[in-house]
Design an enzyme around this catalytic site. Structure first.
Site, PDB file in Angstrom:
ATOM      1  N   ASP A   1       0.818  -1.222   0.000  1.00  0.00           N
ATOM      2  CA  ASP A   1       0.000   0.000   0.000  1.00  0.00           C
ATOM      3  C   ASP A   1       0.851   1.271   0.000  1.00  0.00           C
ATOM      4  OD1 ASP A   1      -2.416  -1.615   0.343  1.00  0.00           O
ATOM      5  OD2 ASP A   1      -1.793  -1.831   2.422  1.00  0.00           O
TER       6      ASP A   1
ATOM      7  N   LYS B   1       2.370   2.141  -5.168  1.00  0.00           N
ATOM      8  CA  LYS B   1       3.058   1.626  -6.369  1.00  0.00           C
ATOM      9  C   LYS B   1       2.256   1.890  -7.637  1.00  0.00           C
ATOM     10  CE  LYS B   1       3.367  -2.540  -4.586  1.00  0.00           C
ATOM     11  NZ  LYS B   1       2.924  -2.233  -3.203  1.00  0.00           N
TER      12      LYS B   1
ATOM     13  N   GLY C   1      -4.206  -4.380  -4.359  1.00  0.00           N
ATOM     14  CA  GLY C   1      -4.729  -3.531  -5.423  1.00  0.00           C
ATOM     15  C   GLY C   1      -3.924  -2.271  -5.629  1.00  0.00           C
ATOM     16  N   HIS C   2      -4.109  -1.664  -6.794  1.00  0.00           N
ATOM     17  CA  HIS C   2      -3.489  -0.382  -7.114  1.00  0.00           C
ATOM     18  C   HIS C   2      -4.594   0.605  -7.473  1.00  0.00           C
ATOM     19  CE1 HIS C   2       0.313  -2.244  -6.890  1.00  0.00           C
ATOM     20  NE2 HIS C   2       0.328  -2.803  -8.075  1.00  0.00           N
TER      21      HIS C   2
ATOM     22  N   GLN D   1       2.032  -6.041  -3.039  1.00  0.00           N
ATOM     23  CA  GLN D   1       2.347  -6.013  -1.606  1.00  0.00           C
ATOM     24  C   GLN D   1       3.686  -5.313  -1.347  1.00  0.00           C
ATOM     25  OE1 GLN D   1       1.682  -9.519  -2.737  1.00  0.00           O
ATOM     26  NE2 GLN D   1      -0.421  -9.675  -2.073  1.00  0.00           N
TER      27      GLN D   1
END
Length: 428
Positions: free
Chosen positions: A13, A16, A40-41, A224
């Site tokens: 988190d 990225k 997630g992004h 991650q």
């Protein structure tokens, strides 16, 4: 030609998604090399917000090739859902733009069942997984019984492998009080899925090595963070794959010596989702401030992230383990209104001091941070695009992070949008 790996240096988190999206402009191909759809992004592009949990961030740019490597475990139903979402928003996801490795293991419904059943049985000893079947899918991979994407092109192979997997999982399900797998129903569902994704499935290792031979730029995107690595993270409160930069090679099919540089992403403070040790976690008004100002909720799960001060030893260790060539510092603007800012420079257990984060969780759970306190800058950094526009005290904070992590910072993110970024040097 330059091949750049982007990894998280904390517990994930770190932001990225935005950085990968920016760097995608210079890349020909963007490769997701590990993890599942548990991470997630979030991408903010103008007035549009994209939340991706499986597709590589570079898919948003229409002239780029996005790749899902063999180090990923793939939920085909989630993949189709994300593809449909992007198609409906005018981003065409075709088989010449999205390539899936033919040896990528599949996440199947019974993997998710097993994930959830185990967490329920564990009670207070639970890991804090997202319940999406990632761990059990990796177990089947190393247990040599996984159904892989390339198998979907052979009906007889699908039937054979389902029979093998069923025998193993039905024993586990019986012990956890779950009904047996309906093999016929699952086979029919997989045949439906196969018709929709088979065109995307190709030999990724060959594609990437051909591109390297042609001096193309490849961007490798991890999920991650390094502190969730299955070997070097806060075990057992980790993910089920290697999150470190070396995984880009064996998770995609290129040689390790083809990686030219590694960009580590780090927040200006620390967050974590799920269970496990986090020495700098704050339970006061400042922790709440970081959570609110930083909008600290998981992209995939929506769970609140635990927030705390910047932990320099964990980032320094991540930089060493990953061979980080430079750092991208994100969310510095979240600290803009704080009078005083603390940085963890080491730890204490009783009278004993530690300069490095320990591998053993039993010791990590007992750590008390040793803090260094500096003055805040009480000035907005939101949207700044040049380092010399930064308040003097903010620049001093950036410099101190460089000193403590023994790594240079090449990018500073000053907000969620593409243009809210300071490029000090080019990570490529």
């Amino acid at each position: 030609m330059s091949n750049l790996v982007v990894i998280g240096t904390q517990w994930g988190d770190e932001g990225k998604g935005k950085i990968v999206d920016l760097l995608s402009a210079e890349a020909d191909t963007i490769v997701r090399f590990q993890g599942g759809h548990n991470a997630g992004h979030t991408l903010v592009i103008g007035d549009q917000v994209f939340k991706l949990s499986l597709l590589p961030s570079g898919i948003i740019r229409n002239n780029k090739i996005a790749v899902i490597g063999n180090g990923v475990v793939l939920d085909p139903w989630k993949l189709l859902e994300e593809i449909e979402q992007l198609n409906s928003r005018g981003i065409k996801v075709s088989s010449d733009r999205l390539i899936i490795s033919e040896n990528t293991p599949l996440i199947l419904p019974f993997h998710k069942d097993l994930d959830l059943l185990r967490e329920q049985k564990a009670g207070s000893e639970k890991i804090g997984t997202t319940g999406r079947g990632i761990g059990p899918a990796y177990e089947d991979k190393v247990g040599r019984r996984a159904l892989r994407t390339g198998d979907l092109k052979d009906i007889n192979e699908v039937k054979r492998k389902l029979n093998v997997i069923k025998a193993h999982h039905n024993i586990l399900r019986a012990g956890l009080g779950a009904p047996c797998i309906d093999e016929e129903e699952l086979f029919n569902e997989l045949m439906t899925v196969a018709k929709k994704i088979n065109d995307f499935i190709k030999p990724v290792w060959k594609l990437l090595n051909d591109q390297i031979a042609k001096n193309k730029n490849i961007l490798f995107e991890g999920a991650q963070g390094s502190m969730l690595d299955v070997d070097f993270g806060t075990y057992p409160f980790v993910t089920s794959s290697s999150t470190n930069a070396a995984a880009a090679a064996f998770g995609s099919g290129i040689a390790h010596n083809k990686i030219n540089s590694v960009l580590g992403i780090t927040k200006a403070y620390t967050t974590r989702v799920g269970e496990g040790p986090m020495p700098t976690e704050l339970f006061d008004d400042i922790g709440q401030h970081l959570a609110e100002e930083g909008n600290e909720k998981g992209t995939v799960t929506g769970r609140d992230r635990r927030c705390g001060w910047f932990d320099a030893p964990i980032v320094r260790r991540s930089c060493l383990l990953n061979g980080v060539t430079s750092l991208a510092l994100t969310k510095i603007d979240v600290l803009d209104r704080l009078e005083k800012i603390k940085i963890c420079v080491g730890y204490r257990v009783g009278k004993e001091e530690f300069s490095d984060f320990p591998i053993t969780t039993s010791l990590a759970n007992r750590l008390t941070p040793i803090y260094e306190e500096i003055d805040g800058w009480n000035s907005s950094t939101v949207g700044l695009e040049k380092i010399d526009q930064m308040p003097t005290k903010a620049r001093a904070y950036i410099q101190r992070i460089e000193e403590l992590t023994e790594s240079k910072i090449s990018i500073v993110s000053t907000g969620p949008e593409r243009n809210q970024t300071i490029f000090i040097t080019n990570p490529f």
